[in-house]
Scaffold this active site. Structure first.
Site, PDB file in Angstrom:
ATOM      1  N   CYS A 263       0.819  -0.944   0.054  1.00 42.83           N
ATOM      2  CA  CYS A 263      -0.126   0.089  -0.034  1.00 42.83           C
ATOM      3  C   CYS A 263       0.709   1.202  -0.095  1.00 42.83           C
ATOM      4  CB  CYS A 263      -0.895  -0.069   1.143  1.00 42.83           C
ATOM      5  SG  CYS A 263      -2.368   0.973   0.927  1.00 42.83           S
ATOM      6  N   HIS A 357      -3.626  -5.209  -0.169  1.00 45.58           N
ATOM      7  CA  HIS A 357      -3.454  -5.618   1.336  1.00 45.58           C
ATOM      8  C   HIS A 357      -3.606  -7.217   1.641  1.00 45.58           C
ATOM      9  CE1 HIS A 357      -3.657  -1.836   3.757  1.00 45.58           C
ATOM     10  NE2 HIS A 357      -4.170  -1.569   2.473  1.00 45.58           N
ATOM     11  N   GLU A 359      -2.708  -9.091   3.852  1.00 47.46           N
ATOM     12  CA  GLU A 359      -2.930  -9.608   5.197  1.00 47.46           C
ATOM     13  C   GLU A 359      -4.216 -10.094   5.497  1.00 47.46           C
ATOM     14  OE1 GLU A 359      -4.173  -5.740   5.479  1.00 47.46           O
ATOM     15  OE2 GLU A 359      -2.728  -6.326   4.764  1.00 47.46           O
TER      16      GLU A 359
END
Length: 389
Positions: A263, A357, A359
């Site tokens: 990001c 992202h 995660e």
């Protein structure tokens, strides 16, 4: 199911005004008062708790495009940082009750506890269409002001997001260590530019001892850790204003330490390599964005939260002092750069970043392989060093 608070039926009238004078009337939830920020829309149908506690939303008023928000309440496990970071929250239909076995309070109560103003009963579809057509813009939300022109005047006094350096607002004050799960295999220095808590956890799952470091960490402090890899996190603001972290990253690359960024970290990687950055008209925010890996041609459904992007060079490649950089991922909606790779003279991968992202907080999980790619890159460097001894 948990019933709504008794006060829910008596929520105050609230007013939302954009910088161009577009006005919406609704009802308040969360804290009373007045708030300002850049209005952006997020397209996720779930995961509002993770969204609201994402430090990348610092200085922004989030508009939820999903029409029904609050049905799962709020719990103590899903926060992605130490607080709610959004300046305000705009929804159409606020759930009258919460229904989730982990929930211990409702959304309005959680926002009120942290002083965050929310507004419901807004035609969020109309507001989203307006932002798509005219671009993200400053906005004010108030439970105390009834005059749209008076509120708009205060909106126009607020700073723009372009040029905003917000990293110091969200980074931690002192280093923290997330221990490896099981046997420690790697040491990672993670620069906190607004990191989400799930990110170091994903690395710890893979045997990384993660040293989460403040954004003003020096190269000498990183070298003292002798890390196997360096990570730059997500974060808020304009990447063109974050000169300090860019200079630090250039020193990391000069040392030859494997690098991974996501990001905001992707944008700073681009700047460190010599790419430009620019502000998107309305950005990408949600957990349903299609991205293509140009190497494998595989399409991933990914989570995004960015209003700025890396400007791709002609041909998608760039020779840098650290190796050859090339665009590795693009968004299939608008061809925005979604990833960069750095290769050395032997074409070995020595650094990479993605704009989205991996995660998966909240979801999806298509991109979790990127954490494995990071450990593979650290393994390759270790093997190469040992082979040369």
């Amino acid at each position: 199911m948990h019933p709504a608070p008794a006060a829910g039926a008596a929520r105050k009238p609230a007013l939302l005004v954009t910088e161009d004078g577009t006005t919406f009337h609704g009802r308040s939830f969360g804290a009373d008062g007045e708030t300002f920020g850049e209005a952006v829309f997020a397209t996720a149908m779930t995961g509002y708790q993770e969204t609201l506690t994402d430090p990348s939303y610092r200085g922004q008023v989030v508009v939820a495009t999903a029409p029904h928000i609050g049905n799962t309440g709020w719990n103590d496990e899903d926060d992605e940082s130490r607080q709610v970071w959004v300046s305000g929250f705009v929804v159409r239909d606020l759930s009258r009750m919460r229904s989730n076995w982990r929930s211990n309070r409702d959304l309005g109560e959680a926002l009120a506890d942290q002083g965050v103003v929310g507004i419901s009963d807004v035609d969020t579809r109309a507001l989203t269409r307006h932002l798509r057509e005219h671009g993200s813009m400053r906005v004010g939300v108030s439970t105390v002001e009834t005059d749209p022109e008076a509120l708009r005047a205060r909106v126009l006094e607020q700073p723009q997001m372009v040029g905003a350096n917000l990293v110091a607002d969200v980074t931690l004050a002192e280093p923290e260590v997330v221990p490896a799960q099981g046997t420690k295999a790697y040491t990672v220095a993670a620069i906190d530019l607004g990191i989400k808590s799930r990110t170091p956890y994903r690395m710890a799952e893979r045997g990384c001892e993660v040293h989460v470091l403040p954004a003003d960490t020096s190269i000498e402090q990183i070298r003292a850790l002798a890390p196997d890899g360096v990570f730059f996190s997500n974060g808020p603001g304009d990447p063109a204003a974050a000169d300090g972290p860019v200079a630090l990253l250039q020193q990391v690359l000069a040392d030859g330490t494997p690098f991974f960024g996501i990001c905001f970290g992707n944008q700073l990687f681009g700047r460190a390599l010599g790419f430009g950055t620019f502000k998107l008209k309305y950005g990408h925010r949600g957990i349903n964005q299609p991205v293509m890996d140009l190497g494998t041609r595989k399409v991933e459904i990914t989570a995004h939260n960015h209003g700025f992007a890396v400007a791709a060079p002609e041909g998608g490649t760039l020779d840098t002092p650290y190796g050859t950089a090339r665009v590795s991922h693009v968004c299939l909606n608008d061809d925005v750069v979604e990833g960069i790779e750095l290769h050395n003279a032997d074409d070995a991968l020595i650094g990479f970043s993605v704009q989205y992202h991996p995660e998966a907080a909240a979801g999806p999980h298509d991109a979790s392989y990127l954490f494995d790619r990071f450990t593979q890159m650290m393994d390759a460097r270790r093997t190469g060093q040992e082979g040369g001894r």
